[in-house]
Write a protein that holds these residues in place. Structure first.
Motif, PDB file in Angstrom:
ATOM      1  N   LEU A 151      38.889  45.307  49.375  1.00 33.58           N
ATOM      2  CA  LEU A 151      40.275  46.061  50.059  1.00 33.58           C
ATOM      3  C   LEU A 151      41.407  45.548  49.215  1.00 33.58           C
ATOM      4  O   LEU A 151      42.227  46.764  48.944  1.00 33.58           O
ATOM      5  CB  LEU A 151      40.113  45.392  51.465  1.00 33.58           C
ATOM      6  CG  LEU A 151      41.591  46.102  52.402  1.00 33.58           C
ATOM      7  CD1 LEU A 151      41.312  47.759  52.618  1.00 33.58           C
ATOM      8  CD2 LEU A 151      41.609  45.515  53.717  1.00 33.58           C
ATOM      9  N   VAL A 152      41.735  44.358  49.056  1.00 33.58           N
ATOM     10  CA  VAL A 152      42.974  44.221  48.248  1.00 33.58           C
ATOM     11  C   VAL A 152      42.943  44.718  46.951  1.00 33.58           C
ATOM     12  O   VAL A 152      43.875  45.378  46.340  1.00 33.58           O
ATOM     13  CB  VAL A 152      43.010  42.504  48.286  1.00 33.58           C
ATOM     14  CG1 VAL A 152      44.219  42.166  47.433  1.00 33.58           C
ATOM     15  CG2 VAL A 152      43.521  42.343  49.758  1.00 33.58           C
ATOM     16  N   ASN A 153      41.639  44.404  46.207  1.00 39.03           N
ATOM     17  CA  ASN A 153      41.660  44.986  44.844  1.00 39.03           C
ATOM     18  C   ASN A 153      41.898  46.605  45.040  1.00 39.03           C
ATOM     19  O   ASN A 153      42.632  47.118  43.960  1.00 39.03           O
ATOM     20  CB  ASN A 153      40.185  44.873  44.339  1.00 39.03           C
ATOM     21  CG  ASN A 153      39.755  43.402  44.020  1.00 39.03           C
ATOM     22  OD1 ASN A 153      40.713  42.586  44.079  1.00 39.03           O
ATOM     23  ND2 ASN A 153      38.436  43.076  43.762  1.00 39.03           N
ATOM     24  N   SER A 154      41.429  47.445  45.757  1.00 40.82           N
ATOM     25  CA  SER A 154      41.512  48.808  46.038  1.00 40.82           C
ATOM     26  C   SER A 154      42.990  48.982  46.320  1.00 40.82           C
ATOM     27  O   SER A 154      43.445  50.230  45.966  1.00 40.82           O
ATOM     28  CB  SER A 154      40.379  49.257  47.070  1.00 40.82           C
ATOM     29  OG  SER A 154      39.179  49.115  46.669  1.00 40.82           O
ATOM     30  N   LEU A 203      44.205  47.444  55.904  1.00 42.23           N
ATOM     31  CA  LEU A 203      45.217  46.458  56.029  1.00 42.23           C
ATOM     32  C   LEU A 203      45.875  46.238  57.456  1.00 42.23           C
ATOM     33  O   LEU A 203      46.036  45.227  57.965  1.00 42.23           O
ATOM     34  CB  LEU A 203      46.037  46.677  54.881  1.00 42.23           C
ATOM     35  CG  LEU A 203      45.630  46.626  53.373  1.00 42.23           C
ATOM     36  CD1 LEU A 203      46.661  47.011  52.733  1.00 42.23           C
ATOM     37  CD2 LEU A 203      45.039  45.047  53.164  1.00 42.23           C
ATOM     38  N   LYS A 204      46.118  47.468  57.976  1.00 39.86           N
ATOM     39  CA  LYS A 204      46.556  47.583  59.376  1.00 39.86           C
ATOM     40  C   LYS A 204      45.653  46.849  60.441  1.00 39.86           C
ATOM     41  O   LYS A 204      46.275  46.262  61.315  1.00 39.86           O
ATOM     42  CB  LYS A 204      46.990  48.803  59.753  1.00 39.86           C
ATOM     43  CG  LYS A 204      47.830  49.108  61.067  1.00 39.86           C
ATOM     44  CD  LYS A 204      49.287  48.394  60.834  1.00 39.86           C
ATOM     45  CE  LYS A 204      50.198  48.697  61.978  1.00 39.86           C
ATOM     46  NZ  LYS A 204      49.715  48.418  63.368  1.00 39.86           N
ATOM     47  N   VAL A 219      47.339  36.345  53.149  1.00 41.30           N
ATOM     48  CA  VAL A 219      46.011  36.708  52.883  1.00 41.30           C
ATOM     49  C   VAL A 219      45.998  37.599  51.643  1.00 41.30           C
ATOM     50  O   VAL A 219      44.835  37.332  50.672  1.00 41.30           O
ATOM     51  CB  VAL A 219      45.339  37.788  53.866  1.00 41.30           C
ATOM     52  CG1 VAL A 219      43.904  38.479  53.285  1.00 41.30           C
ATOM     53  CG2 VAL A 219      45.198  37.148  55.114  1.00 41.30           C
ATOM     54  N   ILE A 220      46.761  38.585  51.127  1.00 42.66           N
ATOM     55  CA  ILE A 220      46.824  39.278  49.997  1.00 42.66           C
ATOM     56  C   ILE A 220      47.304  38.371  48.975  1.00 42.66           C
ATOM     57  O   ILE A 220      46.566  38.606  47.788  1.00 42.66           O
ATOM     58  CB  ILE A 220      47.885  40.367  50.235  1.00 42.66           C
ATOM     59  CG1 ILE A 220      47.381  41.508  51.181  1.00 42.66           C
ATOM     60  CG2 ILE A 220      48.048  41.173  48.806  1.00 42.66           C
ATOM     61  CD1 ILE A 220      48.562  42.569  51.635  1.00 42.66           C
ATOM     62  N   VAL A 275      44.919  37.753  45.777  1.00 35.29           N
ATOM     63  CA  VAL A 275      45.251  37.776  44.454  1.00 35.29           C
ATOM     64  C   VAL A 275      45.462  36.504  43.383  1.00 35.29           C
ATOM     65  O   VAL A 275      44.849  36.703  42.074  1.00 35.29           O
ATOM     66  CB  VAL A 275      46.743  38.646  44.255  1.00 35.29           C
ATOM     67  CG1 VAL A 275      47.021  38.929  43.034  1.00 35.29           C
ATOM     68  CG2 VAL A 275      46.280  40.207  44.962  1.00 35.29           C
ATOM     69  N   LEU A 276      45.896  35.570  43.894  1.00 39.92           N
ATOM     70  CA  LEU A 276      46.402  34.391  43.059  1.00 39.92           C
ATOM     71  C   LEU A 276      44.976  33.643  42.641  1.00 39.92           C
ATOM     72  O   LEU A 276      44.903  32.977  41.703  1.00 39.92           O
ATOM     73  CB  LEU A 276      47.347  33.570  43.967  1.00 39.92           C
ATOM     74  CG  LEU A 276      48.651  34.137  43.628  1.00 39.92           C
ATOM     75  CD1 LEU A 276      49.757  33.239  44.478  1.00 39.92           C
ATOM     76  CD2 LEU A 276      49.285  34.090  42.460  1.00 39.92           C
ATOM     77  N   ALA A 277      43.988  33.722  43.629  1.00 43.02           N
ATOM     78  CA  ALA A 277      42.801  33.196  43.435  1.00 43.02           C
ATOM     79  C   ALA A 277      42.068  33.590  42.192  1.00 43.02           C
ATOM     80  O   ALA A 277      41.329  33.114  41.710  1.00 43.02           O
ATOM     81  CB  ALA A 277      41.972  33.326  44.775  1.00 43.02           C
ATOM     82  N   ARG A 278      42.245  34.988  41.853  1.00 42.71           N
ATOM     83  CA  ARG A 278      41.784  35.553  40.656  1.00 42.71           C
ATOM     84  C   ARG A 278      42.528  35.127  39.367  1.00 42.71           C
ATOM     85  O   ARG A 278      41.845  35.106  38.608  1.00 42.71           O
ATOM     86  CB  ARG A 278      41.572  37.085  40.903  1.00 42.71           C
ATOM     87  CG  ARG A 278      41.015  37.557  42.027  1.00 42.71           C
ATOM     88  CD  ARG A 278      40.696  38.991  41.884  1.00 42.71           C
ATOM     89  NE  ARG A 278      39.796  39.407  40.743  1.00 42.71           N
ATOM     90  CZ  ARG A 278      39.322  40.666  40.671  1.00 42.71           C
ATOM     91  NH1 ARG A 278      39.928  41.614  41.299  1.00 42.71           N
ATOM     92  NH2 ARG A 278      38.510  40.770  39.731  1.00 42.71           N
ATOM     93  N   VAL A 279      43.618  34.581  39.516  1.00 42.74           N
ATOM     94  CA  VAL A 279      44.565  34.243  38.455  1.00 42.74           C
ATOM     95  C   VAL A 279      44.083  32.805  38.176  1.00 42.74           C
ATOM     96  O   VAL A 279      44.114  32.227  36.924  1.00 42.74           O
ATOM     97  CB  VAL A 279      45.984  34.549  38.715  1.00 42.74           C
ATOM     98  CG1 VAL A 279      46.612  34.159  37.399  1.00 42.74           C
ATOM     99  CG2 VAL A 279      46.185  35.960  38.948  1.00 42.74           C
TER     100      VAL A 279
END
Length: 222
Positions: free
Chosen positions: A134-137, A156-157, A193-194, A198-202
Motif C-alpha cells: 500500500l505504501v509503495n503504491s 490509507l483512510k 506507519v508510512i 519507508v525508512l525501514a527500506r532505507v
C-alpha cells in the motif's frame, strides 16, 4: 458437518430430483474449489506486484507467477490495471484490515496501539526489500493513476479511521488523557506507519523506527 450435499433418502423423491441434486452439489463443490484457487492466484499476484513494483511488473510476469495462461488471466481478472486493483484489495484484506479489526477487538486500546507499532517495526525490518504494498503504491502508482490513486487513498483512510476509533475508545476509557482531537492523533499515527515503512527500506535502524513510534504514540503512563 452436514451440508447441502448430504441428503436423506426421503429427500430424493425421483431419479430426476436426485440427478438435479447431484448437479447442484457438483456446482457448489467446483465453486468452493475455484474460490480456493482464486485466493492462491491473488496471493501470487500480490507477491509479484509487491516484489517488482507496479511499473516493472508485466502481464507475462504475472501470468508466470500466477501459473495462468495470458488468456486465462485476462478472462478472470481483466488487464494488468484491473488485476492490480483486485490484488490491492486482497492485500488489504490480509494485512491492514485484519490489524484494524484486532485493534477494534482489543481489551485495552492503548496497549494494543503500542503492540501494533512494535509488531510493525519488527515486520518492516524483517522484510526491508518488500516493504508495504500500500505504501509503495502510494509513492509509485497514486501520482500517475487517478482511479488507482482513489483505491490507495481509501486504503490509507481505513487505517486512519481504525486508529481514530481506537484513540477515541482509549480517550473514553481514560487511558489517553490528551485533549488533542482524535482525528489529529490518528493522522499522526498514520504518518508514523508510512514513515516506518519507508525508512525501514532505507536503513536497518530499529532505534530510529522506535523513536518515530514513540513520538506518535500516546504514552502508556498517560
Amino acid at each position: 458437518m452436514a451440508d447441502a450435499c448430504n441428503f436423506r433418502s426421503t429427500d430424493l423423491k425421483t431419479n430426476d430430483d436426485a440427478s438435479t441434486a447431484r448437479s447442484h452439489c457438483k456446482e457448489r463443490s467446483v465453486g468452493r474449489h475455484r474460490a480456493f484457487e482464486e485466493e492462491a492466484v491473488l496471493d501470487a499476484a500480490v507477491e509479484c506486484f509487491w516484489r517488482r513494483g507496479y511499473g516493472a511488473t508485466s502481464v507475462r510476469d504475472l501470468a508466470a507467477h500466477m501459473k495462468l495462461g495470458g488468456a486465462s488471466l485476462y478472462n478472470a481478472f481483466g488487464d494488468k490495471r484491473a488485476l492490480f486493483a483486485r490484488a490491492l484489495q486482497h492485500y488489504l484484506d490480509r494485512s491492514s484490515r485484519r490489524r484494524m479489526a484486532q485493534l477494534d477487538a482489543a481489551a485495552d486500546p492503548l496497549v494494543a496501539l503500542h503492540v501494533f507499532f512494535a509488531d510493525l517495526i519488527t515486520a518492516s525490518l524483517a522484510d526491508r526489500r518488500g516493504g508495504c504494498l500500500l505504501v509503495n503504491s502510494a509513492m509509485e502508482v497514486a501520482p500517475f493513476d487517478a482511479e488507482l490513486g482513489k483505491d490507495i487513498r481509501a486504503g490509507l483512510k481505513e487505517i486512519e479511521d481504525g486508529f481514530r476509533r481506537t484513540v477515541e475508545r482509549a480517550q473514553r476509557e481514560g487511558s489517553v488523557r490528551s485533549c488533542e482531537p482524535s482525528e489529529d492523533l490518528a493522522r499522526r499515527l498514520l504518518s508514523a506507519v508510512i514513515s516506518t515503512r519507508v525508512l525501514a527500506r532505507v536503513a536497518d535502524d530499529r532505534a530510529l523506527l522506535e523513536s518515530i513510534a514513540h513520538s506518535a504514540l500516546p504514552p502508556l503512563d498517560g
